[in-house]
Enzyme design. Structure first.
Site, PDB file in Angstrom:
ATOM      1  CG  LEU A   1       1.300  -1.558   6.902  1.00 51.21           C
ATOM      2  CD1 LEU A   1       0.986  -1.826   8.367  1.00 51.21           C
ATOM      3  CD2 LEU A   1       0.018  -1.546   6.084  1.00 51.21           C
TER       4      LEU A   1
ATOM      5  CB  ILE B   1       7.916  -0.168   8.264  1.00 50.47           C
ATOM      6  CG1 ILE B   1       7.341  -0.967   9.450  1.00 50.47           C
ATOM      7  CG2 ILE B   1       7.642   1.321   8.383  1.00 50.47           C
ATOM      8  CD1 ILE B   1       5.820  -1.011   9.530  1.00 50.47           C
ATOM      9  CE  LYS B   2       5.671   0.804  -0.567  1.00 49.46           C
ATOM     10  NZ  LYS B   2       4.524   1.139  -1.425  1.00 49.46           N
ATOM     11  CB  VAL B   3      11.377   4.110   5.342  1.00 50.51           C
ATOM     12  CG1 VAL B   3      10.792   3.604   6.643  1.00 50.51           C
ATOM     13  CG2 VAL B   3      12.501   3.206   4.896  1.00 50.51           C
TER      14      VAL B   3
ATOM     15  CB  THR C   1      -0.906   0.054   1.252  1.00 53.02           C
ATOM     16  OG1 THR C   1      -0.090   0.263   2.418  1.00 53.02           O
ATOM     17  CG2 THR C   1      -1.694  -1.241   1.421  1.00 53.02           C
TER      18      THR C   1
END
Ligand code: E4P
Length: 215
Positions: A56, A82-84, A27
């Site tokens: 996310l 976790i998208k960074v 997402t």
């Protein structure tokens, strides 16, 4: 090759899951905004049937803020990635996440050197955006080829997610290059199964079958 579904639409993810094509989900804030629903609610719904990684994304721009968000998002579900963003701040946060055992997907990658930095920082995944590169006149797939080669040269564990996929040929080319994962929009997944000769073939078989005497 793993298939992730690139959407925050739970119905679309469920449809792809029923087809046995969901190894994970990605997402991003734009995809979540399209749904007009509470983010946590969407994530809980997806996690109720998807076992693979669910990406996310954080929205902070400094490492400290990203880490705070990463820890919070990671506490929501067991399978968060976790998208960074691919910035120095994002890479600092990635390193800490790796040390804390939080999976990361370093996103908005547009060059091989950026991907190299993501791997050095200990990213679980890197997401090169090939469609957006094509959009500005580059050949996005050349970036995938370079990253796959570099990661293989040094046996980096970071997995390559081919992102910003626009059409089935992107998936085909990603597979030829040996990319670990393609994150596929539902509409593109739908089109991958289609071939006019398959439809014509079914039509003919059914027409001929109707001519077979039945007792
Ligand atoms: C996935 O992780 C990305 O956020 C997504 O593929 C971006 O796609 P877009 O370039 O079509 O927005």
């Amino acid at each position: 090759m793993k298939f992730f579904i690139d959407t925050a639409n739970v119905d679309e993810i469920r449809k792809a899951h029923e087809r046995g094509m969901v190894d994970g989900v990605t997402t991003n804030p734009s995809l979540v905004a399209k749904e007009g629903k509470d983010f946590r609610k969407i994530v809980d719904e997806i996690a109720s049937f998807v076992e693979g990684p669910i990406s996310l994304e954080v929205v902070s721009e400094d490492a400290e803020g990203m880490l705070k968000e990463a820890r919070e998002l990671n506490s929501w579900i067991d399978n968060a990635a976790i998208k960074v963003p691919l910035t120095w701040e994002g890479l600092k946060a990635t390193k800490v996440c790796a040390d804390e055992g939080i999976k990361t997907n370093v996103t908005l990658c547009f060059s091989a050197n950026q991907a190299l930095l993501a791997a050095k920082a200990g990213a679980s995944f890197v997401s090169p955006f090939i469609g957006r590169l094509d959009d500005v006149g580059h050949t996005g797939m050349e970036l995938i080829e370079a990253i796959v080669q570099i990661y293989s040269n040094y046996a980096f564990d970071t997995e390559v997610i081919v992102a910003s996929i626009r059409h089935p040929i992107h998936v085909y080319e990603a597979a030829l290059l040996g990319a670990d994962i393609a994150t596929i929009p539902p509409g593109v997944l739908d089109r991958m199964v289609k071939h006019p000769l398959t439809d014509i073939g079914i039509e003919r078989f059914l027409a001929d079958w109707a001519k077979v005497p039945k007792k």
